[in-house]
Motif scaffolding. Structure first.
Motif, PDB file in Angstrom:
ATOM      1  N   ARG A   1       0.856  -1.184   0.000  1.00  0.00           N
ATOM      2  CA  ARG A   1       0.000   0.000   0.000  1.00  0.00           C
ATOM      3  C   ARG A   1       0.889   1.230   0.000  1.00  0.00           C
ATOM      4  O   ARG A   1       1.840   1.321   0.789  1.00  0.00           O
ATOM      5  CB  ARG A   1      -0.920   0.022   1.231  1.00  0.00           C
ATOM      6  CG  ARG A   1      -1.984  -1.070   1.228  1.00  0.00           C
ATOM      7  CD  ARG A   1      -3.014  -0.814   0.136  1.00  0.00           C
ATOM      8  NE  ARG A   1      -4.047  -1.836   0.099  1.00  0.00           N
ATOM      9  CZ  ARG A   1      -3.992  -2.950  -0.619  1.00  0.00           C
ATOM     10  NH1 ARG A   1      -2.920  -3.191  -1.358  1.00  0.00           N
ATOM     11  NH2 ARG A   1      -4.984  -3.818  -0.606  1.00  0.00           N
ATOM     12  N   ARG A   2       0.581   2.159  -0.884  1.00  0.00           N
ATOM     13  CA  ARG A   2       1.375   3.386  -0.937  1.00  0.00           C
ATOM     14  C   ARG A   2       1.178   4.182   0.350  1.00  0.00           C
ATOM     15  O   ARG A   2       0.179   3.998   1.070  1.00  0.00           O
ATOM     16  CB  ARG A   2       0.981   4.226  -2.144  1.00  0.00           C
ATOM     17  CG  ARG A   2      -0.467   4.691  -2.139  1.00  0.00           C
ATOM     18  CD  ARG A   2      -0.759   5.599  -3.301  1.00  0.00           C
ATOM     19  NE  ARG A   2      -2.157   6.014  -3.310  1.00  0.00           N
ATOM     20  CZ  ARG A   2      -2.603   7.058  -3.973  1.00  0.00           C
ATOM     21  NH1 ARG A   2      -1.762   7.804  -4.672  1.00  0.00           N
ATOM     22  NH2 ARG A   2      -3.888   7.368  -3.949  1.00  0.00           N
ATOM     23  N   PRO A   3       2.114   5.086   0.692  1.00  0.00           N
ATOM     24  CA  PRO A   3       2.005   5.848   1.948  1.00  0.00           C
ATOM     25  C   PRO A   3       0.695   6.621   2.029  1.00  0.00           C
ATOM     26  O   PRO A   3       0.239   7.205   1.046  1.00  0.00           O
ATOM     27  CB  PRO A   3       3.208   6.802   1.890  1.00  0.00           C
ATOM     28  CG  PRO A   3       4.166   6.160   0.946  1.00  0.00           C
ATOM     29  CD  PRO A   3       3.341   5.423  -0.054  1.00  0.00           C
ATOM     30  N   ALA A   4       0.100   6.586   3.187  1.00  0.00           N
ATOM     31  CA  ALA A   4      -1.133   7.351   3.410  1.00  0.00           C
ATOM     32  C   ALA A   4      -0.788   8.827   3.537  1.00  0.00           C
ATOM     33  O   ALA A   4       0.289   9.198   4.032  1.00  0.00           O
ATOM     34  CB  ALA A   4      -1.845   6.861   4.663  1.00  0.00           C
ATOM     35  N   TYR A   5      -1.700   9.670   3.105  1.00  0.00           N
ATOM     36  CA  TYR A   5      -1.473  11.108   3.196  1.00  0.00           C
ATOM     37  C   TYR A   5      -1.553  11.552   4.654  1.00  0.00           C
ATOM     38  O   TYR A   5      -2.478  11.179   5.382  1.00  0.00           O
ATOM     39  CB  TYR A   5      -2.512  11.871   2.372  1.00  0.00           C
ATOM     40  CG  TYR A   5      -2.346  13.367   2.446  1.00  0.00           C
ATOM     41  CD1 TYR A   5      -1.346  14.010   1.742  1.00  0.00           C
ATOM     42  CD2 TYR A   5      -3.201  14.130   3.243  1.00  0.00           C
ATOM     43  CE1 TYR A   5      -1.187  15.386   1.817  1.00  0.00           C
ATOM     44  CE2 TYR A   5      -3.052  15.503   3.320  1.00  0.00           C
ATOM     45  CZ  TYR A   5      -2.045  16.125   2.610  1.00  0.00           C
ATOM     46  OH  TYR A   5      -1.881  17.470   2.694  1.00  0.00           O
ATOM     47  N   VAL A   6      -0.569  12.317   5.087  1.00  0.00           N
ATOM     48  CA  VAL A   6      -0.502  12.804   6.462  1.00  0.00           C
ATOM     49  C   VAL A   6      -0.905  14.266   6.457  1.00  0.00           C
ATOM     50  O   VAL A   6      -0.222  15.112   5.860  1.00  0.00           O
ATOM     51  CB  VAL A   6       0.914  12.641   7.066  1.00  0.00           C
ATOM     52  CG1 VAL A   6       0.925  13.100   8.518  1.00  0.00           C
ATOM     53  CG2 VAL A   6       1.374  11.197   6.957  1.00  0.00           C
ATOM     54  N   ASP A   7      -2.001  14.567   7.109  1.00  0.00           N
ATOM     55  CA  ASP A   7      -2.518  15.935   7.144  1.00  0.00           C
ATOM     56  C   ASP A   7      -1.675  16.776   8.093  1.00  0.00           C
ATOM     57  O   ASP A   7      -1.381  16.366   9.216  1.00  0.00           O
ATOM     58  CB  ASP A   7      -3.976  15.929   7.592  1.00  0.00           C
ATOM     59  CG  ASP A   7      -4.648  17.275   7.378  1.00  0.00           C
ATOM     60  OD1 ASP A   7      -3.941  18.235   7.013  1.00  0.00           O
ATOM     61  OD2 ASP A   7      -5.869  17.365   7.588  1.00  0.00           O
TER      62      ASP A   7
ATOM     63  N   ASP B   1      14.084   8.047  16.585  1.00  0.00           N
ATOM     64  CA  ASP B   1      15.083   6.990  16.778  1.00  0.00           C
ATOM     65  C   ASP B   1      14.589   5.653  16.251  1.00  0.00           C
ATOM     66  O   ASP B   1      15.360   4.880  15.666  1.00  0.00           O
ATOM     67  CB  ASP B   1      15.435   6.871  18.264  1.00  0.00           C
ATOM     68  CG  ASP B   1      16.113   8.128  18.803  1.00  0.00           C
ATOM     69  OD1 ASP B   1      16.670   8.886  17.974  1.00  0.00           O
ATOM     70  OD2 ASP B   1      16.063   8.360  20.024  1.00  0.00           O
ATOM     71  N   GLU B   2      13.320   5.368  16.449  1.00  0.00           N
ATOM     72  CA  GLU B   2      12.763   4.109  15.952  1.00  0.00           C
ATOM     73  C   GLU B   2      12.760   4.065  14.427  1.00  0.00           C
ATOM     74  O   GLU B   2      13.058   3.030  13.827  1.00  0.00           O
ATOM     75  CB  GLU B   2      11.338   3.922  16.480  1.00  0.00           C
ATOM     76  CG  GLU B   2      11.272   3.619  17.976  1.00  0.00           C
ATOM     77  CD  GLU B   2       9.847   3.526  18.472  1.00  0.00           C
ATOM     78  OE1 GLU B   2       8.926   3.831  17.660  1.00  0.00           O
ATOM     79  OE2 GLU B   2       9.634   3.148  19.638  1.00  0.00           O
ATOM     80  N   SER B   3      12.437   5.185  13.794  1.00  0.00           N
ATOM     81  CA  SER B   3      12.427   5.213  12.332  1.00  0.00           C
ATOM     82  C   SER B   3      13.831   5.091  11.754  1.00  0.00           C
ATOM     83  O   SER B   3      14.005   4.577  10.643  1.00  0.00           O
ATOM     84  CB  SER B   3      11.770   6.505  11.834  1.00  0.00           C
ATOM     85  OG  SER B   3      12.547   7.636  12.199  1.00  0.00           O
ATOM     86  N   ILE B   4      14.836   5.556  12.495  1.00  0.00           N
ATOM     87  CA  ILE B   4      16.217   5.438  12.027  1.00  0.00           C
ATOM     88  C   ILE B   4      16.722   4.015  12.158  1.00  0.00           C
ATOM     89  O   ILE B   4      17.381   3.475  11.265  1.00  0.00           O
ATOM     90  CB  ILE B   4      17.130   6.411  12.798  1.00  0.00           C
ATOM     91  CG1 ILE B   4      16.746   7.862  12.484  1.00  0.00           C
ATOM     92  CG2 ILE B   4      18.595   6.168  12.462  1.00  0.00           C
ATOM     93  CD1 ILE B   4      17.522   8.879  13.293  1.00  0.00           C
TER      94      ILE B   4
ATOM     95  N   LYS C   1       7.873  12.282   9.604  1.00  0.00           N
ATOM     96  CA  LYS C   1       6.562  11.674   9.806  1.00  0.00           C
ATOM     97  C   LYS C   1       5.454  12.302   8.956  1.00  0.00           C
ATOM     98  O   LYS C   1       4.379  11.725   8.844  1.00  0.00           O
ATOM     99  CB  LYS C   1       6.170  11.768  11.290  1.00  0.00           C
ATOM    100  CG  LYS C   1       7.128  11.024  12.212  1.00  0.00           C
ATOM    101  CD  LYS C   1       7.201   9.549  11.860  1.00  0.00           C
ATOM    102  CE  LYS C   1       8.138   8.795  12.783  1.00  0.00           C
ATOM    103  NZ  LYS C   1       8.191   7.347  12.446  1.00  0.00           N
ATOM    104  N   GLN C   2       5.704  13.466   8.391  1.00  0.00           N
ATOM    105  CA  GLN C   2       4.671  14.098   7.581  1.00  0.00           C
ATOM    106  C   GLN C   2       5.160  14.373   6.159  1.00  0.00           C
ATOM    107  O   GLN C   2       4.590  13.855   5.186  1.00  0.00           O
ATOM    108  CB  GLN C   2       4.211  15.405   8.216  1.00  0.00           C
ATOM    109  CG  GLN C   2       3.233  16.196   7.354  1.00  0.00           C
ATOM    110  CD  GLN C   2       2.992  17.593   7.870  1.00  0.00           C
ATOM    111  OE1 GLN C   2       2.821  17.805   9.067  1.00  0.00           O
ATOM    112  NE2 GLN C   2       2.971  18.563   6.971  1.00  0.00           N
ATOM    113  N   SER C   3       6.202  15.169   6.023  1.00  0.00           N
ATOM    114  CA  SER C   3       6.634  15.603   4.690  1.00  0.00           C
ATOM    115  C   SER C   3       7.191  14.453   3.865  1.00  0.00           C
ATOM    116  O   SER C   3       6.882  14.344   2.663  1.00  0.00           O
ATOM    117  CB  SER C   3       7.696  16.706   4.831  1.00  0.00           C
ATOM    118  OG  SER C   3       7.172  17.817   5.525  1.00  0.00           O
ATOM    119  N   HIS C   4       7.997  13.590   4.476  1.00  0.00           N
ATOM    120  CA  HIS C   4       8.610  12.494   3.723  1.00  0.00           C
ATOM    121  C   HIS C   4       7.571  11.510   3.176  1.00  0.00           C
ATOM    122  O   HIS C   4       7.597  11.186   1.977  1.00  0.00           O
ATOM    123  CB  HIS C   4       9.649  11.790   4.600  1.00  0.00           C
ATOM    124  CG  HIS C   4      10.276  10.604   3.948  1.00  0.00           C
ATOM    125  ND1 HIS C   4      10.269   9.350   4.522  1.00  0.00           N
ATOM    126  CD2 HIS C   4      10.905  10.461   2.752  1.00  0.00           C
ATOM    127  CE1 HIS C   4      10.867   8.501   3.729  1.00  0.00           C
ATOM    128  NE2 HIS C   4      11.266   9.141   2.646  1.00  0.00           N
TER     129      HIS C   4
END
Length: 453
Positions: free
Chosen positions: A8-14, A33-36, A273-276
């Motif tokens: 599933r493609r990334p969901a849009y983050v408002d 840190d978790e995402s890294i 968490k939003q722009s990327h």
């Protein structure tokens, strides 16, 4: 090789969902840190490791997923390029700081997490006074400031005060009264303006801008304040009044990178968490808006064609096998519509091409020059605005007719991971179209002949 069909493609983050303010600094840092450390967390969000935020920032991807493309997306689509610009400046600043000799770094004390939390909580009056650094005291031994000099406390008494804009005056040599080069005058004027804006920002916050000229990069701090921190600045960050005041107080005391501790956590959290995710979702689209709407229209036309053919054959004397003739129209129409609904044109995908973006169509500068300018230290601290309404491509693109926009120039998609995502979406569209086409044609085949003609 495409990704699993369950992709599933990334969901849009408002940006207005309030998540930025609802989380504390520790929670944001833990999420960063978790995402890294976890590549699987990216894939679960629809972003493969090859297109992770760190890979993009480090330059490990190909167009159209480079830092330049990310910056253009933030500038022209999301209108928040200042976050990435500040993030890139801070990375470069930390690298410069680490390259300084220890004797120079010692002049600017570390801004601890406790001090930052106290500032944010508004408890500065109860924090303990900060003493003069031992290295600074040794450097000022046998001077007028050595004995009995007041301590640098939180009431902002500073024994090392210099007259306003003295950091500019120090750059002027003995011959500066008789003339200097145009570049030097331009630098001095820019520095003067930056310090004036920084001083105004401190005045609005109820503080006094007293640059500590012995600390390294104090002039650069003035430029950063005038560009990113001051209210109404050209690239003003989205900071609350409390965050802005706490940051200004930190910069009043030190130029150490830790002064930006809590600000960088918020900026990096927003980027990751939003722009990327929104950037990856937008990049998957290989056509411009007119082309995508045109593809959706073709898909609907194919579906209507299949429906009419099956309907006419069902009402006629033709036998049931003739109703399979409409299957190709159903199949092509549904597949085209599903792909277009996810921003993809199947014709462009067959060539692994994408449309050039409007700002790319009329680019006059070479690509290498643009890439260098986007991430150069001078551009990241310049006072230029992120506004693009006055750029030459805007009126030129508006004058293009709709047919020309649909048939805009195309370019090869170089990033393999992006092509794999598009292949996966295309296969999903084909599979869903095949199943739905079989269902619709089967329904018509089950209906008895109408024998109306």
């Amino acid at each position: 090789m495409p990704y699993p069909l369950t992709y599933r493609r990334p969901a849009y983050v408002d940006s207005d969902n309030g998540s930025r303010d609802s989380l504390s600094g520790d929670e944001k840092q833990k999420s960063i840190d978790e995402s890294i450390s976890s590549g699987s967390s990216c894939m679960s969000a629809g972003i493969p490791e090859a297109l992770s935020f760190d890979r993009i920032i480090s330059g490990g991807v190909c167009p159209p997923c480079t830092v330049r493309d990310f910056m253009n997306y933030l500038k022209y689509i999301e209108h928040s390029a200042e976050n990435l610009q500040f993030f890139l400046w801070y990375r470069a600043y930390c690298a410069k700081w680490d390259a300084l000799p220890q004797s120079e770094r010692a002049l600017a004390p570390i801004w601890t997490a406790e001090q930052a939390e106290a500032e944010l909580a508004g408890n500065t009056a109860h924090s303990q006074p900060k003493q003069v650094n031992a290295h600074v005291a040794a450097a000022l031994k046998d001077t007028d400031f050595a004995d009995g000099a007041p301590k640098v406390t939180n009431d902002r008494a500073d024994p090392f005060d210099t007259p306003e804009h003295s950091s500019v005056d120090e750059k002027r040599g003995p011959m500066s009264d008789y003339g200097s080069s145009y570049a030097d005058e331009k630098t001095l004027a820019s520095s003067y303006v930056a310090q004036s804006v920084a001083s105004q920002a401190f005045d609005e916050a109820g503080m006094k801008w007293k640059p500590f000229t012995m600390q390294p990069y104090r002039d650069e701090m003035s430029r950063v304040i005038s560009v990113y921190i001051a209210e109404g600045s050209s690239r003003e960050l989205n900071l609350s009044a409390r965050e802005r005041r706490a940051l200004l107080h930190a910069l009043q005391n030190t130029t150490h990178p830790t002064a930006f501790r809590f600000i960088m956590t918020s900026v990096e959290y927003t980027l990751r968490k939003q722009s990327h995710p929104n950037f990856i979702r937008w990049t998957i689209c290989n056509g411009n808006r007119p082309r995508v709407f045109f593809a959706r229209g073709l898909g609907i036309f194919g579906i209507i064609t299949g429906l009419l053919v099956d309907l006419l054959l069902t009402l006629s004397h033709a036998s049931r096998p003739w109703r399979l003739i409409a299957f190709p129209a159903w199949f092509i129409g549904i597949a085209t519509l599903i792909a277009a609904w996810k921003g993809m044109c199947v014709v462009l995908h067959g060539l692994h091409h994408r449309h050039l973006r409007p700002w790319e169509l009329f680019a006059d500068e070479p690509e290498d020059a643009i890439n260098e300018k986007l991430v150069s230290q001078e551009s990241l601290t310049s006072g230029s605005s992120n506004s693009f309404e006055d750029e030459p491509w805007v009126p030129r693109y508006k004058k293009r007719n709709i047919l020309r926009k649909i048939l805009d120039r195309q370019i090869w998609i170089e990033e393999p991971a992006l092509r794999q995502i598009q292949d996966t979406i295309f296969l999903q569209a084909l599979l869903a179209s095949f199943v739905l086409s079989c269902v619709f044609v089967g329904i018509f085949c089950a209906v008895p002949r109408g024998k109306f003609y």
